[in-house]
Design an enzyme around this catalytic site. Structure first.
Site, PDB file in Angstrom:
ATOM      1  N   SER A   1      11.220   8.335  -2.235  1.00 10.50           N
ATOM      2  CA  SER A   1      11.471   8.553  -3.660  1.00 10.50           C
ATOM      3  C   SER A   1      12.786   9.281  -3.776  1.00 10.50           C
ATOM      4  CB  SER A   1      10.341   9.407  -4.253  1.00 10.50           C
ATOM      5  OG  SER A   1      10.689   9.931  -5.519  1.00 10.50           O
TER       6      SER A   1
ATOM      7  N   TYR B   1       4.214  16.427  -4.676  1.00 10.47           N
ATOM      8  CA  TYR B   1       4.920  15.157  -4.535  1.00 10.47           C
ATOM      9  C   TYR B   1       6.276  15.366  -3.862  1.00 10.47           C
ATOM     10  CZ  TYR B   1       6.411  10.430  -5.830  1.00 10.47           C
ATOM     11  OH  TYR B   1       6.826   9.114  -5.805  1.00 10.47           O
TER      12      TYR B   1
END
Length: 252
Positions: free
Chosen positions: A134, A147
């Site tokens: 990401s 995350y």
């Protein structure tokens, strides 16, 4: 059809980015193995679309389930660790169970699938490991502690295995998308609205897309195309890299 004769396991591939990657690899001739949850009828349709693809609904946070899936699937030429989950909350209020789930699925599951796939790749002298990271593997955003931690971790893990496997014909790379319009992104909008006190439109325009210079969501098919490229023989020296597909977000 440069992947004819290759077998690819894509985790989290019943929707979103994972499905786009599975479609791209199948389009180049790979035998695709799906993993993920979802409606049984929809999964049956996907399996048919992808050449009667095998499907495993293994819970990747369960080590025994991962081991059973990998043993049953057999030798894998291409491993795409894509499964992931998100939760948005201030760190002092972050639910411990959510932290544990995110680390287990986003990071630890990739360790288990990789350790089990590598011996077969080494034996063949060829393999591709692609981890969906990401933009949050490179930069951080508030309220996403688990995350951010998991995606920074997967980037470091990728570099390590790239070095370990470099002389065995196996490459390992990350793809780091910005905001892709998937169920994962759509699902975090309400949490972000609550955490930041914003409307839905403000979350989309002032949070999600504010740093993507293009002001556009990344399309899943764009990520799939890059994954397919990384499997080409011409990409044999692309190793240990973290590829941004984020509309310029991390260029700043």
């Amino acid at each position: 059809m440069f992947l004819q004769g290759k077998r690819a396991l894509v985790t989290g591939s019943t929707s979103g980015i994972g499905l786009a990657i599975a479609r791209a690899l199948h389009g180049e001739g790979a035998e695709v193995i799906l993993n993920g949850f979802g409606d049984e009828r929809e999964i049956a349709t996907l399996r048919e679309e992808l050449g009667d693809a095998a499907h495993y609904g293994a819970d990747l946070t369960d080590v025994a389930a991962v081991e059973a899936m990998m043993a049953d699937a057999g030798a894998i030429d291409i491993l795409v660790n894509n499964a992931g989950v998100q939760h948005v909350s201030p760190v002092e209020d972050f639910p411990v169970d959510k932290w544990n789930l995110i680390i287990a699925l986003n990071l630890t599951a990739a360790f288990h699938t990789t350790r089990l796939a590598v011996p077969g790749m080494k034996a063949k002298g060829w393999g591709r490991i692609i981890n969906t990271a990401s933009a949050h593997s490179k930069v951080a955003s508030p309220f996403k502690s688990a995350y951010n931690a998991s995606k920074h971790g997967i980037a470091g893990f990728t570099k390590t295995i790239a070095l370990e496997l470099a002389e065995h014909g196996v490459t390992a790379n990350c793809i780091s998308p910005g905001y892709v319009w998937t169920p994962l992104i759509e699902g975090q909008i309400p949490d972000t609205m609550k955490a930041r006190g914003l409307s839905r439109e403000e979350v989309i325009n002032d949070v999600l897309l504010v740093k993507q210079a293009t002001k556009k969501f990344v399309q899943p098919e764009e990520v799939g195309a890059l994954a397919a490229f990384l499997c080409r023989d011409e990409a044999q020296n692309v190793n240990g890299a973290n590829w941004s597909v984020d509309g310029g977000w991390t260029a700043e």
